[in-house]
Design an enzyme around this catalytic site. Structure first.
Site, PDB file in Angstrom:
ATOM      1  N   CYS A 157       0.870  -1.189   0.000  1.00 30.05           N
ATOM      2  CA  CYS A 157       0.000   0.000   0.000  1.00 30.05           C
ATOM      3  C   CYS A 157       0.903   1.233   0.000  1.00 30.05           C
ATOM      4  CB  CYS A 157      -0.884   0.004   1.241  1.00 30.05           C
ATOM      5  SG  CYS A 157      -1.608   1.615   1.582  1.00 30.05           S
ATOM      6  N   HIS A 160       0.581   3.067   3.565  1.00 36.35           N
ATOM      7  CA  HIS A 160       1.082   2.413   4.777  1.00 36.35           C
ATOM      8  C   HIS A 160       2.414   1.685   4.601  1.00 36.35           C
ATOM      9  CE1 HIS A 160      -3.064   3.203   6.054  1.00 36.35           C
ATOM     10  NE2 HIS A 160      -2.529   3.267   7.245  1.00 36.35           N
ATOM     11  N   LYS A 317       0.854   7.715  13.663  1.00 36.83           N
ATOM     12  CA  LYS A 317       1.252   6.842  14.768  1.00 36.83           C
ATOM     13  C   LYS A 317       1.949   5.599  14.235  1.00 36.83           C
ATOM     14  CE  LYS A 317       0.207   8.172  19.014  1.00 36.83           C
ATOM     15  NZ  LYS A 317      -0.822   7.685  19.894  1.00 36.83           N
TER      16      LYS A 317
END
Ligand code: MSP
Length: 543
Positions: A157, A160, A317
């Site tokens: 991806c 990510h 995060k």
């Protein structure tokens, strides 16, 4: 005769995944939406800010499992411990907070699905493709990139940097492809629907390349954390299809009560929906198509803002670049947080965060520029007039200039807010801060105070300056609500009425009453000792 109904302004934030605690990227979306909501409220409109949490889907389920708990218990805990407290931390005045696990949402998502199914917009079909659980999104080849490090040689991806999953199952599909032309027509008829302009162009060309139908369910054989498909309980609803509907379930969609219907009629279509650019397509393509299928109007505007970057990358995060909002507010306060991100970054573009820039702007713009100005003017009214506001006498050119700058600041800022150019609105307000500082320097009230002959001039200068502060208190109320409230109290709330009741349109008109008591003012932005920092993402003094 009854008063004309108030104009309504409905603004929404995305609803946040509860897989983790908030970072400043999330807080940025909240703060921008809150400033818009407060601004419109200050205009006298019926302003409604909705925010909330997105609690279904595989991502949450996996996080809960990894933490050895149920997804509901996990979501309850995160909402209670992290997402609701965030609103306090950054001073959000929201009118509602919706959780997608609430009955008011779940039941009406099912009604919506049933309606689209009955209208023939949903059918069963075979799905085969890639899925990123991090994005909770189906991915085409164009959305993937070459993996690096441990994922070398694998397509991952692009957001990510992690491998996607291959799905092959029987799903229900929404006939998104049928809305290709209606969407293009809608974009053409409503040129402001997608903003900023660059985002609009991107979406229009995406739709022009052609839309495929969207899988909107997942088989419960794989996982079951979601809303049941009403006509087939072996499937749950795709998390985005569920989540997007929060914007209408929260304001009464599907609820037959008279109050709910009245609220829905008043607030829908939303005036502006604020989203990060990463989720713009969901909001500018899928969402309006869903609404069209249900014979509902799309929102008036979807605004895609940029990302907060740390070290050149989107703060997140999962990439360990997340900074908690409280890390900033504990040192600088919520007002500075709100001001800094909205002033320093052009709304709609990416912006890099650094502690150095935050500290520098806090010091020069808030503490020295605004805070000091207010303290000095109020202190002089105490010193020279025992705290009673002096009356204005004959106005000179310099005084008229302040009044004109104040009027122009109100007008320019108000127009900028209509364009969702929050940074421009604040910059317009700052012309008055700068002009007033300059005025005090040039007029030298401390020199005027030395002689009885210049007493009347001193009165005028301090009156003009206090009126300028009054304008600033009203204009800054949406941006720095705490400082504006303190300033308002000092300027004599008792004679002026509540700050919330001051219409923006009259912010530059004279409003203070000569002779009224001006209270002492504690520093609006206290000095902060900041240690030397080496990295853009390190906290001052946190060594
Ligand atoms: N749950 C979905 C939204 C559903 S709305 C029907 C989602 N949630 S999220 O928690 O991942 O992100 C929420 C918002 O935070 C998005 O608008 C996203 O763009 C924003 N941001 C997350 N990281 C960000 C930055 N680093 N900078 C600015 N905004 C960022 O997506």
């Amino acid at each position: 005769m009854s008063a004309a109904p108030k104009k309504s302004f409905y603004v929404t934030t995305p609803i946040f995944y509860v897989n983790d605690a908030p970072h400043i990227g999330h807080a940025y979306t909240e703060v921008a939406s809150d400033v818009l909501a407060r601004w419109h409220r200050q205009r006298g409109e019926n302003s409604f800010l909705l925010t909330g949490t997105d609690e279904h889907g595989e991502k949450i389920l996996r996080t809960a499992a990894a933490n050895k708990t149920t997804p509901q218990a996990w979501a309850d805990q995160l909402v209670q411990d992290s997402w609701l407290p965030l609103l306090e931390t950054i001073d959000i005045d929201n009118q509602d907070f919706i959780r997608t696990t609430e009955p008011r949402h779940e039941a009406n998502v099912q009604k919506f699905l049933q309606l689209l199914f009955d209208k023939g917009f949903i059918y069963q079909g075979a799905f085969e493709g890639n899925y990123c659980v991090g994005c909770e999104e189906y991915k085409t080849e164009a959305d993937l990139a070459d993996g690096e490090g441990q994922f070398d040689g694998i397509r991952v991806c692009a957001i990510h940097s992690k491998p996607v999953e291959r799905l092959k199952e029987t799903n229900y599909f929404f006939k998104l492809s049928e809305f290709e032309q209606p969407l293009l027509d809608f974009y053409a008829a409503n040129p402001k629907f997608i903003q900023p302009e660059s985002a609009r162009n991107e979406v229009v060309s995406f739709v022009r390349r052609g839309l495929t139908d969207l899988s909107i369910s997942r088989s419960k054989e794989k996982f079951d954390w979601g809303i049941d498909i009403p006509w087939d309980d072996s499937h749950i609803t795709y998390v985005w299809f569920d989540a997007l509907l929060n914007y209408i379930t929260a304001i009464g969609y599907g609820d037959d009560s008279v109050e709910a219907q009245a609220r829905f009629a008043e607030l829908w279509p939303a005036t502006v929906q604020i989203v990060g650019k990463d989720i713009l397509r969901f909001h500018a393509v899928i969402w309006p198509a869903m609404l069209m299928a249900a014979d509902l109007q799309p929102p008036t505007q979807v605004f895609g803002h940029g990302w907060l970057l740390v070290g050149g990358e989107k703060m997140s995060k999962s990439k360990l670049t997340g900074i908690a909002p409280s890390q900033i507010t504990e040192t600088f306060g919520s007002d500075a947080f709100r001001y800094y991100f909205l002033k320093a970054i052009s709304f709609g573009q990416d912006g890099s965060f650094s502690w150095e820039d935050l500290s520098a702007r806090y010091q020069s713009e808030l503490a020295n520029g605004f805070g000091n100005l207010a303290s000095r003017v109020i202190a002089m009214i105490h010193r020279y007039f025992e705290g009673a506001l002096p009356a204005e006498g004959d106005l000179l050119e310099a005084d008229m200039r302040i009044k004109n700058v104040a009027k122009a600041a109100v007008e320019t800022a108000d127009k900028a807010i209509d364009e969702v150019a929050i940074h421009e609105a604040i910059a317009a307000i700052w012309t008055l801060v700068d002009e007033l500082n300059n005025y005090i320097t040039v007029q030298e009230p401390w020199v005027l105070a030395k002689s009885d002959e210049t007493r009347e001039r001193l009165q005028t200068v301090l009156n003009v300056a206090a009126e300028g502060l009054k304008t600033l208190a009203v204009l800054m109320a949406p941006v720095t609500p705490k400082a504006a409230a303190k300033l308002w109290v000092a300027l004599g709330q008792s004679s002026l009425g509540d700050l919330s009741a001051q219409p923006l349109s009259e912010a530059a008109n004279n409003g203070l009453i000569a002779g009224a008591a001006i209270a002492e003012l504690e520093g609006l932005f206290p000095r902060i000792e900041v240690a030397e920092t080496t990295s853009g993402a390190e906290k001052p003094g946190a060594n």
